[in-house]
Design an enzyme around this catalytic site. Sequence first.
Site, mmCIF file in Angstrom:
data_model
loop_
_atom_site.group_PDB
_atom_site.id
_atom_site.type_symbol
_atom_site.label_atom_id
_atom_site.label_comp_id
_atom_site.label_asym_id
_atom_site.label_seq_id
_atom_site.Cartn_x
_atom_site.Cartn_y
_atom_site.Cartn_z
ATOM 1 N N HIS A 17 -30.965 8.843 23.967
ATOM 2 C CA HIS A 17 -31.496 9.509 25.163
ATOM 3 C C HIS A 17 -31.831 8.473 26.245
ATOM 4 C CE1 HIS A 17 -34.129 12.681 27.164
ATOM 5 N NE2 HIS A 17 -34.607 11.575 27.699
ATOM 6 N N GLU A 18 -32.566 7.435 25.848
ATOM 7 C CA GLU A 18 -32.978 6.425 26.834
ATOM 8 C C GLU A 18 -31.786 5.603 27.317
ATOM 9 O OE1 GLU A 18 -35.939 6.806 27.965
ATOM 10 O OE2 GLU A 18 -36.575 8.118 26.329
ATOM 11 N N HIS A 37 -30.104 7.208 30.176
ATOM 12 C CA HIS A 37 -30.808 6.928 31.441
ATOM 13 C C HIS A 37 -30.416 5.542 31.957
ATOM 14 C CE1 HIS A 37 -33.669 10.225 31.555
ATOM 15 N NE2 HIS A 37 -34.212 9.914 30.409
#
Length: 891
Positions: free
Chosen positions: A154-155, A158
């Site tokens: 997820h990170e 980003h």
Amino acid sequence: MGSFKNFIFTLTLYLLRGATASLIQLNNNGYENIIIAIDQNLPEDDKLIQHIKDMVSEASNYLYEATEKRFYFKGVSILIPKTWQTKPDYEKPKLETYNNADIFIEVPNPPGNDGPRTQQMGCGEMGERIYLTPDVILGKKLNEYGPPGKILVHEWAHLRWGVFEEYNEAEPFYKLNGKNVPVKCSEAITGTNKVTLCSGGSCSTRSCRTDPKTGKFQTGCVFIPDRIQTEKSSIMFMQSIDSVVEFCRKENHNKDAPNAQNQKCNLRSTWEVIQDSEDYKTSTPMTAAQPPKPSFSLKQIRERILCLVLDKSGSMASGDRLNRLKQASKLFLLQIVEKGSWVGMITFDSAATIQSDLVQIETDAQRNTLITKLPGVASGGTSICSGLRAAFTSIRKKFSTDGAEIVLLTDGEDNTIRTCFDEVRQSGAIIHTVALGPSADKALEELSKMTGGLQTAATDNAQNNGLIDAFSALSSGNGMITQRSIQLESKGATLKDGEWMNGTIIVDSTIGNDTLFLVTWTTKQPQMFVSDPSGKAYTTFSVDTNSKMAHLQIPDTAKVGIWTYNLKSSAQTLTLTVTSRAANPTIPPITVDSKMNKDTSNFPNPMVVYAEVRQGSLPIIGATVTALIESADGTTVTLELLDNGAGADASKNDGVYSRYFTAYKTNGRYSLKVRALGGTNTQRSRPQVNGALYIPGWVENGEVKMNPPRPEFNVNDLQGKQVCFSRTSSGGSFVATNIPSGSIQDVFPPCQITDLKAQMEGDRINLTWTAPGDDYDYGRAQQYIIRISESILDLRDKFDDALQVNTTDLIPEEANSQEFFMFEPKDINLVNGTNIYIAIQAVDKANLKSKLSNIAQVSVFIPPEETPCTGSHIFKIVLKWLGELQLTIPK
Ligand SMILES: *[C@@H]1O[C@H](CO)[C@@H](O)[C@H](O)[C@H]1NC(C)=O
Ligand SMILES: *[C@@H]1O[C@H](CO)[C@@H](O)[C@H](O)[C@H]1NC(C)=O
Ligand SMILES: *[C@@H]1O[C@H](CO)[C@@H](O)[C@H](O)[C@H]1NC(C)=O
Ligand SMILES: *[C@@H]1O[C@H](CO)[C@@H](O)[C@H](O)[C@H]1NC(C)=O
Ligand SMILES: *[C@@H]1O[C@H](CO)[C@@H](O)[C@H](O)[C@H]1NC(C)=O
């Protein structure tokens, strides 16, 4: 720390890194050279290292699956604090430093705040860095955030591809066709809506109710997902759900949901944004069922090894360059370089001389001995490779060159510079480059780029203090923040005979140790006066008439408050630089770091200036932040940077201040300096949350199981705590190309509006947004075009065909002002439950149009009529109000 008791400050570096500082490379579908750094304040824990490896290995498999076998994690270096016990398998770092860490394992701040987060910029842009805490990595937060490997993916999305959240914690629901629906992606994720209400110490969880006046869910209502799902999307919504293994795609993306992904990425799905990335375009999928396993290397921070490699060729004799080099190097040796570092010095022209092999800096005498070795006479040609090779030779007498730093200063062209690029690459040394004057070799920056070093430039305009700023920026990339030298002031002026240069400096409570005032002049020593906040005068400057400089060292910790300086000059150029260090070993100082978004600019692409103001992990908001951008001809453009979430600024009040830069003058190098002042409206703020969603609870076997509420911190502790300070910071240099000669015509449109908001007020729509300018976020646009539609995609894809709102009376304000506009939607069906979508475009004098804004939405809500609204009914209401009014009149 008074009311700050709730905060542990994180003491390690919080740096904006230079545009190219990440060393990550994508090589045959595998990401290599990823740096994971462990905070130097974390207690030693071998388990943590094993769990980091497990997290990355698990993440690599998820990443591979989620990207259709396109990407995996191939090579990771884990940076281990200097204070941890040395093990035989720990290597010496090469180019890896805390500064260029991609993932940072930090002490939770405040304690219990384990929210994973990523500092990111615009849609599709690479971010700065991921922050994770040990508890997340050790798998202690499975219910709240999910498995560590999935959190990392997820990170990573980003960080690497600039996609945003598909949830919205501030407003978890929106209205669609008259119903309250959760902000989620994909829409097929199932769950229930709950609110937890507490009174008298006991809490209960119930179904959400609708407010009859607004039709919206009551506040505190959240979406609770089912533990068992069949849906596979999406990682940017809730990666913690077991079945979730994909990003939202075009087909299942929820484009209506008001979340950051839709707002910043033009309603595109996360997968579409990823498909647009350079990584995606330059790779083809693999075929194996599983990706190869990642490899890890463990690297422990060692003491700093640094060698100055200084050009003393004939051209250095021009324009006082040699003397300015001495002044800046002297500041570096006296003040900037940290105690305990090993420092050596090479000078070169067409050949090189080792002026000093490495010495470990423990005493002032050692610093002064090195200063005596600075070059005195300039002559000869320029051979940069000779200088670098001599540095390698000198360093290798004691250490390997892995991770050693070289500060390379040159003003000359050298057409043999590329002959040692291979040696540089193999050396494992980090090269910081300082380009002095307009003709320093064009390939110079390639050296810093390939080694992850800083790149800086200084012009011959001495009053801009560029060379001193370049050397001031060279504090250690690995040192503790409390040891870093911090610049409080850097300025210069060309004065007439008898004229004064007067000013003030704020010494705030976070700094004050090791404070130094440095004055340079070009012809004659000025009269110098410095006084502390109580009026006590300091006159004991140590003067070096040879190098035309003087410095004043303030003993102990400088008094907090306003210091004044008065310099009386003859006709000449003076500069003043003030530096200091942290006052308290456990409280991080306020720091300012700055950078451009790229290190090269191809006209007419605008550049973005970023400056980050923070104290430890806490952003400082409400500061006055100014960028000074100096072009190769010595002229300077001043820009006020803003943290308003509009134009170039990605998010409001996160302590990152930004602005577009379009005021190009000439091709060549530009250097950036930032000045920040804290005053009446300046405050510390809570760290931004931009990362994996905290799951409020789960539905398991039909039963709602709530997670403990996320620890909130008391923002009230922060408010009203005003922070006064002054700082300057060098943001390095960049190179501009393709600027046409002669007068530049308007090629810059207004910037995209990214913060359009809409609200129904009766049967009218109230819009608010931040004004763009004539050129991006500068000046004043000519007009606005506003259009509305019942179809969000029609509005985005066929904007010019959508229903136009009459904006004749709407005159654009100056850039960055708040705009308001109220209109009654005409020719559109205002039935209860209709969604209306609104977008806006700004147009400038040259008829250049901005990109389409984010799309705002309203939902028509007509409250149910309980009693028909007759005249007598209204009369009763008025009577009731009057009654209430009378009751509240004090007797
Ligand atoms: C600067 O300070 C000196 C000494 O206090 C004072 O005499 C002078 O007038 C000041 N000059 C300016 C321009 O403020
Ligand atoms: C600053 O100086 C004071 C007094 O000399 C000392 O107690 C303190 O530890 C110093 N701070 C740092 C960060 O070294
Ligand atoms: C429009 O919205 C803004 C921001 O929410 C608000 O300040 C303003 O009062 C509203 N205008 C009207 C007329 O309601
Ligand atoms: C738009 O509004 C202006 C001023 O309110 C008015 O004069 C003009 O006729 C309107 N235009 C249209 C097309 O309705
Ligand atoms: C409008 O729709 C909402 C939600 O669907 C409903 O609660 C409300 O009663 C409706 N209003 C009217 C006037 O029917």
